[in-house]
Design a protein around this motif. Structure first.
Motif, PDB file in Angstrom:
ATOM      1  N   GLN A 167      21.360 -39.902  69.209  1.00 49.36           N
ATOM      2  CA  GLN A 167      22.178 -39.568  70.257  1.00 49.36           C
ATOM      3  C   GLN A 167      23.022 -38.221  69.943  1.00 49.36           C
ATOM      4  N   SER A 168      23.623 -38.312  68.820  1.00 43.34           N
ATOM      5  CA  SER A 168      24.546 -37.149  68.287  1.00 43.34           C
ATOM      6  C   SER A 168      24.078 -37.065  66.882  1.00 43.34           C
ATOM      7  N   GLY A 169      24.424 -35.659  66.504  1.00 48.11           N
ATOM      8  CA  GLY A 169      24.427 -35.401  65.033  1.00 48.11           C
ATOM      9  C   GLY A 169      25.667 -35.302  64.435  1.00 48.11           C
ATOM     10  N   SER A 170      26.823 -35.819  65.239  1.00 50.83           N
ATOM     11  CA  SER A 170      28.148 -35.705  64.770  1.00 50.83           C
ATOM     12  C   SER A 170      28.942 -37.233  64.479  1.00 50.83           C
ATOM     13  N   ASP A 171      29.464 -37.368  63.416  1.00 47.89           N
ATOM     14  CA  ASP A 171      29.832 -38.885  63.217  1.00 47.89           C
ATOM     15  C   ASP A 171      31.072 -39.109  64.108  1.00 47.89           C
ATOM     16  N   GLU A 179      31.814 -27.544  70.211  1.00 46.59           N
ATOM     17  CA  GLU A 179      30.697 -26.816  69.839  1.00 46.59           C
ATOM     18  C   GLU A 179      30.240 -26.921  68.721  1.00 46.59           C
ATOM     19  N   SER A 180      31.087 -27.696  67.783  1.00 45.70           N
ATOM     20  CA  SER A 180      30.702 -27.785  66.331  1.00 45.70           C
ATOM     21  C   SER A 180      29.749 -28.991  66.368  1.00 45.70           C
ATOM     22  N   ASP A 181      30.434 -30.044  67.253  1.00 45.66           N
ATOM     23  CA  ASP A 181      29.771 -31.185  67.312  1.00 45.66           C
ATOM     24  C   ASP A 181      28.348 -31.071  67.553  1.00 45.66           C
ATOM     25  N   PHE A 182      28.092 -30.202  68.753  1.00 40.72           N
ATOM     26  CA  PHE A 182      26.542 -29.926  69.369  1.00 40.72           C
ATOM     27  C   PHE A 182      25.855 -29.144  68.187  1.00 40.72           C
ATOM     28  N   GLN A 183      26.535 -28.040  67.592  1.00 40.03           N
ATOM     29  CA  GLN A 183      25.593 -27.212  66.623  1.00 40.03           C
ATOM     30  C   GLN A 183      25.285 -28.778  65.256  1.00 40.03           C
ATOM     31  N   ALA A 184      25.929 -29.440  65.108  1.00 39.07           N
ATOM     32  CA  ALA A 184      25.551 -30.426  64.224  1.00 39.07           C
ATOM     33  C   ALA A 184      24.402 -31.102  64.491  1.00 39.07           C
ATOM     34  N   GLY A 185      24.200 -31.394  65.829  1.00 42.02           N
ATOM     35  CA  GLY A 185      22.897 -32.095  66.391  1.00 42.02           C
ATOM     36  C   GLY A 185      21.792 -31.173  66.230  1.00 42.02           C
ATOM     37  N   ASP A 203      21.480 -28.912  63.961  1.00 43.36           N
ATOM     38  CA  ASP A 203      21.064 -28.633  62.659  1.00 43.36           C
ATOM     39  C   ASP A 203      20.268 -30.042  61.983  1.00 43.36           C
ATOM     40  N   LEU A 204      20.552 -31.177  62.706  1.00 43.00           N
ATOM     41  CA  LEU A 204      20.204 -32.324  62.311  1.00 43.00           C
ATOM     42  C   LEU A 204      18.282 -32.244  62.517  1.00 43.00           C
ATOM     43  N   PHE A 216      11.695 -33.967  63.706  1.00 38.26           N
ATOM     44  CA  PHE A 216      11.303 -34.791  64.457  1.00 38.26           C
ATOM     45  C   PHE A 216      10.091 -34.335  65.178  1.00 38.26           C
ATOM     46  N   GLY A 217       9.345 -35.170  65.617  1.00 40.02           N
ATOM     47  CA  GLY A 217       8.042 -34.876  66.408  1.00 40.02           C
ATOM     48  C   GLY A 217       8.223 -34.847  67.786  1.00 40.02           C
ATOM     49  N   HIS A 218       9.261 -35.342  68.131  1.00 42.12           N
ATOM     50  CA  HIS A 218       9.857 -35.115  69.662  1.00 42.12           C
ATOM     51  C   HIS A 218      10.947 -35.539  69.918  1.00 42.12           C
TER      52      HIS A 218
END
Length: 207
Positions: free
Chosen positions: A80-84, A128-134, A136-137, A143-145
């Motif tokens: 769902q998100s790459g940001s804690d 934008e930082s939260d989004f970029q963390a996703g 990067d993850l 992930f395959g998809h």
């Protein structure tokens, strides 16, 4: 277990277990791992696939079963998100570190295990930082998809009343960027299988 046996008796060769919060299953003294063990022990030629599980529920017993030759090396774990910070706002039950550890625990025993996930972009307050963390993850975890969704408000939900709603244009741009990075990750995973031998289940033949 009886339902699975019934399908196997009718010629089905792959069983997919799906549901909401599946790994929290408990009945008659059996947890989810015990249920899988009973299914995998059925006397038939078949393979078992799990759909979506919660990353915090990958118990040692469940991890052991993922190495079973009948159990397909694929799981859909919802990110769902790459940001804690955003995960906390979403009230998800895990952190990025816990999600990363869940994937690592599986790949330590099955290195080429195939993971797919979901990513929501534009959740209220997402910077934008939260989004970029996703992004990067996605690159890091390979992930395959990735199923990508721009956040859309739903009536009578807490998120719909939050301030800092993200403009639709920004959500669309972020969703497109996720798709591009996810496509690269998908290609890299599939390319890693070139030269290997895989056992396939033929579902249909087109002429």
């Amino acid at each position: 277990v009886r339902a699975v046996q019934d399908h196997l008796d009718r010629g089905y060769r792959e069983v997919v277990l799906t549901g909401i919060n599946m790994s929290r299953y408990e009945a008659d003294g059996n947890d989810f791992a015990a249920l899988l063990e009973k299914i995998l022990a059925l006397p038939a030629n078949f393979r078992l696939r799990l759909s979506s599980l919660e990353p915090e529920k990958l118990t040692p017993g469940l991890l052991d079963l993922l190495t079973h030759p009948r159990c397909m090396p694929h799981l859909h774990l919802c990110l769902q998100s790459g940001s804690d910070r955003i995960l906390k706002l979403m009230r998800r039950g895990y952190t990025v570190s816990e999600f990363r550890e869940a994937l690592g625990a599986v790949r330590r025993i099955v290195p080429d295990f195939h993971f797919t996930t979901d990513m929501i972009v534009g959740f209220p307050g997402e910077t934008e930082s939260d989004f970029q963390a996703g992004l990067d993850l996605i690159r890091e975890l390979g992930f395959g998809h990735v199923h990508t969704f721009p956040y859309s408000p739903r009536e009578r939900t807490r998120a719909a009343t939050m301030t800092e709603q993200i403009p639709d244009q920004i959500k669309a741009e972020r969703a497109q960027l996720v798709r591009e990075v996810a496509h690269q990750a998908k290609y890299a995973y599939r390319n890693s299988l070139v030269g290997t031998h895989e056992e396939l289940l033929v579902e249909r033949i087109s002429y």
